[in-house]
Motif scaffolding. Sequence first.
Motif, PDB file in Angstrom:
ATOM      1  N   ILE A 155      56.048  41.215 -55.156  1.00  0.00           N
ATOM      2  CA  ILE A 155      57.256  40.572 -54.594  1.00  0.00           C
ATOM      3  C   ILE A 155      57.497  39.213 -55.608  1.00  0.00           C
ATOM      4  O   ILE A 155      58.849  38.951 -55.991  1.00  0.00           O
ATOM      5  CB  ILE A 155      57.119  39.848 -53.407  1.00  0.00           C
ATOM      6  N   ASP A 156      56.598  38.632 -56.068  1.00  0.00           N
ATOM      7  CA  ASP A 156      56.714  37.300 -56.851  1.00  0.00           C
ATOM      8  C   ASP A 156      56.972  37.917 -58.394  1.00  0.00           C
ATOM      9  O   ASP A 156      58.139  37.064 -59.019  1.00  0.00           O
ATOM     10  CB  ASP A 156      55.485  36.836 -57.264  1.00  0.00           C
ATOM     11  N   GLN A 157      56.530  39.108 -58.973  1.00  0.00           N
ATOM     12  CA  GLN A 157      57.148  39.206 -60.052  1.00  0.00           C
ATOM     13  C   GLN A 157      58.442  39.780 -60.472  1.00  0.00           C
ATOM     14  O   GLN A 157      59.211  39.490 -61.422  1.00  0.00           O
ATOM     15  CB  GLN A 157      56.213  40.686 -60.814  1.00  0.00           C
ATOM     16  N   LEU A 158      58.851  40.181 -59.162  1.00  0.00           N
ATOM     17  CA  LEU A 158      60.341  40.618 -59.359  1.00  0.00           C
ATOM     18  C   LEU A 158      61.306  39.521 -58.787  1.00  0.00           C
ATOM     19  O   LEU A 158      62.527  39.718 -58.720  1.00  0.00           O
ATOM     20  CB  LEU A 158      60.706  41.905 -58.387  1.00  0.00           C
ATOM     21  N   GLY A 159      60.528  38.423 -58.198  1.00  0.00           N
ATOM     22  CA  GLY A 159      61.310  37.165 -57.912  1.00  0.00           C
ATOM     23  C   GLY A 159      62.240  37.627 -56.425  1.00  0.00           C
ATOM     24  O   GLY A 159      63.509  37.113 -56.399  1.00  0.00           O
ATOM     25  N   LEU A 160      61.781  38.421 -55.825  1.00  0.00           N
ATOM     26  CA  LEU A 160      62.444  38.876 -54.480  1.00  0.00           C
ATOM     27  C   LEU A 160      62.534  37.614 -53.424  1.00  0.00           C
ATOM     28  O   LEU A 160      61.530  36.916 -53.291  1.00  0.00           O
ATOM     29  CB  LEU A 160      61.721  40.113 -54.050  1.00  0.00           C
TER      30      LEU A 160
END
Length: 495
Positions: A419-424
């Motif tokens: 979630i954090d790596q894709l900035g969701l």
Amino acid sequence: MADPKGFMTTPRQDWPRRPVEERVKDWDEVYVPGALLPIISKQADRCMDCGVPFCHEACPLGNLIPEWNDLVSREDWRAAADRLHATNNFPEFTGRLCPAPCEAGCVLAINQPAVTIKNVECAIADRAWEEGFAPPRPPDRLSGRTVAVIGSGPTGLAAAQQLTRAGHTVAVYEQDDRIGGLMRYGIPEFKMEKIHLERRIEQMRAEGTKFRTSTAVGRDVGAAELRARYDAVVIATGATAWRELDVPGRGLAGIQQAMEYLPLANRVCEGDLERSPMSAAGKHVVIVGGGDTGADCLGTAVREGAASVTQLDIYALPGAERDEDAEPWPTYPKIYRLSAAHEEARDLGTAPAADADARLFAASTLRFTGDADGHVRSLHLVEVDARRRPVPGTGRTLPADLVLLALGFSGPDRGDGLIDQLGLGTEPRGTIARDAGFATNTSGVFVAGDAARGQSLIVWAIAEGRAVAAAVDRHLTGSSRLPAPISPYDRPMTV
């Protein structure tokens, strides 16, 4: 409608289960092999051709239930299989695992036992495999577009199959060593033997879907890197962040989450382990949580040879009949249901202090106490009223060498960094945010299933997979012929 009077002349008859004393000695499915086909045509005859089939509305897949009931009653199995697969990629899964909201919406259920829709569905699916009515359906040509599906539960598999058949090149990424998600390691073998899962996976491989196991996106491969390699990404990781029980003594050894316990038992059945390191054999087991996961723990503990098993349910003991004022037809009612695991516990007397079968209703855990070595030995509980307030003078203590927490799931686990790596974006309850087209706030990334909807049923998971596939296909090509049975905002029928 093969028999216009079938619903008046034929009583409901369910797929019989094997005797309790026989089935608890093995991990095979609980039903009598071969006992469904002799009765199913007459059961399908009970479908009323009601004109306005509310079973359609109760089922998020929009299954063509009256149509395939009629075809089964005429024993036209090929046509029935075609109509069933037109709306459901995996009917052998739903025919075994779904709680059948369609039956609650059956018009006959207004004043009689509903049509055995779930049994008919399972019979068609199994017959389709036996007769070769479910061959691989590879696309005629490839689109040149690529899609990564993260997660191989029912949502991910349904999305992958639909997109593969539409001509896209699809790879499914699964963090476990085998494909299937919770169907693989969360659902016990006695509820669904894994041969049903393996057949679908082989069918999908033959159609062209690629599978990447033992690959956690966010840890083993960067989420942003994966997004850059594919034209679109579908997140179908499920809701795996389990709910906790914050009471004194929670840190004692022997208190485990259900999804720490169940996968080990499934690995024994897979041949990975000779014996589960969390085996309930010889132990007093208490399961906290009254849902299906708790029942799965119950059936597993019984088969492992527990000394006793008790299941705690925070809700009051429901009645045997629908409360027409609180839960009118065609909503799915909260009534007393006896699953195979509860039937086993009742007949074997696994919980002498229980209200019914193995369950204590309106029961809330206060604290745990343990021995000098820091291992749990007792669970202290109290009865609660309808507003979950403790009832004075109702405290009691249960022996507990193994406590299993089956309290449900709050949303996707953020520990892998996906979630954090894709900035969701996320919703307040912890699920991944999406728009009306299943798209996240990151371009080309879509989300479906429990990761966005929250904990739900397998039939909703498959419907989400089919719907997100249509959205991705439209994103890649500008239009789509794939069916989209639901929107992100659809919910089960309620009062």
